[in-house]
Design a protein around this motif. Structure first.
Motif, PDB file in Angstrom:
ATOM      1  N   PRO A  42      21.877 -59.056 -58.215  1.00 31.83           N
ATOM      2  CA  PRO A  42      22.003 -58.717 -59.638  1.00 31.83           C
ATOM      3  C   PRO A  42      20.683 -58.139 -60.124  1.00 31.83           C
ATOM      4  CG  PRO A  42      21.703 -61.080 -59.393  1.00 31.83           C
ATOM      5  CD  PRO A  42      21.846 -60.505 -58.008  1.00 31.83           C
ATOM      6  N   PHE A  43      20.723 -57.373 -61.220  1.00 30.60           N
ATOM      7  CA  PHE A  43      19.466 -56.896 -61.812  1.00 30.60           C
ATOM      8  C   PHE A  43      18.815 -58.105 -62.471  1.00 30.60           C
ATOM      9  CE2 PHE A  43      22.372 -53.221 -61.863  1.00 30.60           C
ATOM     10  CZ  PHE A  43      21.686 -52.439 -60.960  1.00 30.60           C
TER      11      PHE A  43
ATOM     12  N   MET B 199      18.122 -58.167 -66.325  1.00 28.49           N
ATOM     13  CA  MET B 199      19.261 -57.881 -67.208  1.00 28.49           C
ATOM     14  C   MET B 199      20.043 -59.161 -67.463  1.00 28.49           C
ATOM     15  SD  MET B 199      21.356 -54.528 -66.159  1.00 28.49           S
ATOM     16  CE  MET B 199      20.519 -52.991 -65.849  1.00 28.49           C
TER      17      MET B 199
ATOM     18  N   ALA C 193      27.115 -52.988 -66.212  1.00 27.32           N
ATOM     19  CA  ALA C 193      26.154 -51.932 -65.862  1.00 27.32           C
ATOM     20  C   ALA C 193      26.862 -50.668 -65.370  1.00 27.32           C
ATOM     21  CB  ALA C 193      25.179 -52.444 -64.810  1.00 27.32           C
ATOM     22  N   GLY C 194      27.881 -50.849 -64.532  1.00 29.72           N
ATOM     23  CA  GLY C 194      28.602 -49.702 -63.993  1.00 29.72           C
ATOM     24  C   GLY C 194      29.348 -48.943 -65.074  1.00 29.72           C
TER      25      GLY C 194
ATOM     26  N   LEU D 214      27.041 -46.858 -67.053  1.00 25.24           N
ATOM     27  CA  LEU D 214      26.694 -45.632 -66.328  1.00 25.24           C
ATOM     28  C   LEU D 214      27.773 -44.575 -66.528  1.00 25.24           C
ATOM     29  CD1 LEU D 214      25.300 -46.805 -62.872  1.00 25.24           C
ATOM     30  CD2 LEU D 214      24.048 -45.884 -64.812  1.00 25.24           C
TER      31      LEU D 214
ATOM     32  N   ARG E  13      30.444 -57.412 -61.158  1.00 30.51           N
ATOM     33  CA  ARG E  13      29.865 -56.114 -61.485  1.00 30.51           C
ATOM     34  C   ARG E  13      30.597 -55.001 -60.744  1.00 30.51           C
ATOM     35  NH1 ARG E  13      23.738 -55.703 -59.853  1.00 30.51           N
ATOM     36  NH2 ARG E  13      24.657 -55.569 -57.790  1.00 30.51           N
ATOM     37  N   ALA E  14      30.969 -55.290 -59.476  1.00 36.10           N
ATOM     38  CA  ALA E  14      31.644 -54.263 -58.679  1.00 36.10           C
ATOM     39  C   ALA E  14      33.066 -54.013 -59.182  1.00 36.10           C
ATOM     40  CB  ALA E  14      31.655 -54.670 -57.204  1.00 36.10           C
TER      41      ALA E  14
END
Lengths: 341, 258
Positions: B96-97, B100, B108-109, B112, B161-162
């Motif tokens: 993970p970031f 963040m 996050a994705g 983007l 996240r994915a």
């Protein structure tokens, strides 16, 4: 969190542990080797801790020296040391000196230099670590480092002979159009070159290498798995920088900038050459002139014959010493021990 | 949503080094395909070609065709960044970031991809965290940094996240090898849930794990160090582990080597 884990993983702990139990069941070899290795151990410890103490002692002694030399003059001072803009030491029996203008000119020129240098250094460091092709990045980094090797007297000459006339039109434009901002109004000099503005630009070039070098170092250490995390989400190069590189390197970048600020605060000869002296007090404009702590002391160095006037300059030096000390300490705190620049 | 993957005569090179040779396989939508094999056999390399992550290594190139629902992801006009936006990836090390927040990590994705609507982001965040079986544990600390979670939670955060971008395919590169057995079990249960919606390809060193989670298993091997890896066989997981056609597969799964 995860950075720590990675840093520790290749450490020696894991490798040494298995050796300890395997050597303990063989007691014969231990006593035979012990005396010499123990002596080596204590000699090395003495050398290492001795050098450490020496450095600390040197700093403490410098501080002490400054303090002892400064106190008599401070006692004899007729003006308020912190608020007086004048610095007259011609008559040893009637000292009257204060650091108001020295402090302001020092801080204004250095902070202005920092404001100019920080974004440029960030751009250069990111270019070197993320954009430049490998064959180009090394020589380019080398050239940036070379900027730090140029003697400051050369910067001074270049600043006053080349840069000052070249940026005077910019100064004039700022003064004419943004003169209502206190930073750009007409200062205590009759001209617009050889000002704090000019000096700040020169200082910016001088501190660019240190900020760039530290930032580049930290950005290059961004963990691979952080970069991959961003890339796997479909981040473009700039987005990878924003999501992985900048958060990771931010503290190092700020620490590098603080180191640069420390350097700018103490810069002497280039400032002495570039920034003109002024007879009237500082007016909080970038188009003021005057002396910084360092340039004032350097300009008076040839007249250090009587102890009391000399002490006046030393007390100014003491303030500069404390100022740079604080800035550097701040850099360490922000970096959290990550950088050793 | 879930897409089919076809590899046709795929050869992978790192500069002059021939890393993987002649891979042909098909992954059907809404199934789990596991890659097993000894270290250096190229299974991770093949996985990374599926979202063009291997291109991060200088000199890497692929010959042959990798088709996502019939479209070659290596077509000249196709951008690697665009490919990765539709193919999710989970790595060996939970990544993970760290600075963040949990919420920002999950979306996050999406950010983007230009999604700015806060309501939508919050919805996706909750749905993805529920999908990754993490919602109950982190719902009270969505604003805390993602680096503060435990290793197993971090890995599930990475899965959230994915899947937040609703990928066509989910790639997992040894997702449990840095985790304890309980966290591993949680991830394996999650994989069983996720395959209802996604096409999943997983690389694992753990043969029991491959047997537990996958519908199809591919065994990779290499003849010797320095020789290219190749796909020995790929078949239904049950068949690979009970009655493989190749002697090398039999030897590997029975623990005679590797």
């Amino acid at each position: 969190m995860s950075e720590r884990i990675e840093q520790r993983a290749p450490g020696s702990e894991g490798e040494e542990d298995p050796i300890v139990p395997s050597s303990s069941p063989v007691p014969e070899s231990t006593p035979r080797r012990a005396p010499s290795s123990r002596r080596g151990e204590s000699v090395f410890r003495f050398l290492a801790s001795g050098s450490g103490v020496l450095v600390v002692a040197a700093i403490a002694l410098i501080g002490l020296f400054l303090l002892i030399q400064a106190v008599p003059s401070l006692m004899a001072n007729n003006a308020n040391f912190f608020t007086s803009p004048e610095f007259s030491t011609g008559d040893a029996n009637n000292l009257s000196f204060g650091i108001r203008d020295l402090f302001l000119v020092t801080v204004f020129s250095s902070v202005f230099a920092l404001v100019l240098a920080m974004p440029v250094a960030l751009g250069v460091a990111l270019f070197l670590t993320n954009y430049a092709p490998k064959q180009l990045s090394r020589p380019f980094a080398y050239v940036v480092d070379l900027l730090a090797a140029v003697p400051s007297i050369i910067y001074g000459l270049w600043g006053i002979l080349v840069l000052a006339p070249a940026i005077e039109p910019i100064a004039r434009w700022l003064n004419t159009n943004l003169g209502w901002i206190f930073l750009f109004r007409t200062g205590n000099l009759p001209v617009l070159s050889g000002t704090i503005f000019t000096g700040g630009v020169v200082l910016a070039v001088m501190i660019l290498p240190i900020i760039t070098a530290v930032s580049r170092e930290v950005f290059a250490q961004t963990p691979r798995f952080q970069i991959e995390a961003a890339k796997a989400l479909g981040a473009t190069r700039w987005e990878v920088i924003r999501m992985a590189t900048l958060p990771y390197g931010r503290s190092g970048y700020i620490a590098g900038s603080m180191l640069g600020l420390g350097r700018a605060l103490g810069e002497t000869i280039a400032v002495l050459i570039v920034i003109r002296a002024s007879t009237s007090p500082m007016t909080f404009s970038l188009f003021d002139g005057g002396y910084t702590f360092a340039s004032l002391i350097a300009s008076a160095a040839s007249e250090f014959s009587q102890p009391l006037p000399t002490g006046a300059y030393i007390s100014a030096g003491l303030v500069l010493f404390v100022l740079t000390f604080v800035v550097n300490a701040l850099a360490r705190v922000i970096a959290g021990g990550k950088v050793n620049g | 949503m879930a897409k089919r993957i076809d590899l046709k005569d795929v050869d992978i090179y790192y500069g002059a080094f021939h890393a993987v040779q002649n891979v042909n396989l098909t992954v059907i939508p809404r199934s789990v395909t596991a890659f097993i094999g000894p270290s250096g056999c190229g299974k991770s390399t093949v996985l990374r070609t599926l979202n063009r992550m291997h291109e991060e290594i200088a000199g890497a190139r692929v010959e042959g065709e990798i088709l996502l629902d019939g479209e070659n992801i290596y077509d000249r006009g196709t951008d690697a960044v665009a490919v990765r936006r539709t193919i999710g990836m989970v790595f060996q090390m939970p990544n993970p970031f760290p600075t963040m927040s949990v919420r920002d990590n999950v979306v996050a994705g999406l950010k983007l991809q230009g999604v700015r609507d806060k309501k939508k982001l919050d919805e996706v965040c909750e749905a993805s965290l529920r999908g990754a079986n993490l919602w109950k544990e982190v719902k009270d600390r969505l604003d805390k940094p993602g680096g503060g979670l435990s290793g197993g939670q971090q890995q599930r955060l990475c899965i959230a996240r994915a899947i937040a971008v609703q990928p066509d395919v989910l790639l997992m590169d040894e997702p449990c090898s840095a985790l304890d057995p309980i966290s591993t079990l949680a991830i394996e249960d999650l994989i069983a849930d996720l395959k209802k919606e996604y096409t999943i390809v997983i690389v694992t060193h753990n043969m029991q794990q491959a047997a537990r989670v996958s519908d199809q298993t591919g065994f990779f091997n290499l003849e010797a160090t320095g020789k290219p890896g190749h796909l020995v066989e790929i078949d239904d997981t049950e068949k690979i582990f009970s009655n493989p056609t190749q002697q090398a597969t039999e030897d590997y799964i029975s623990g005679r080597f590797g």
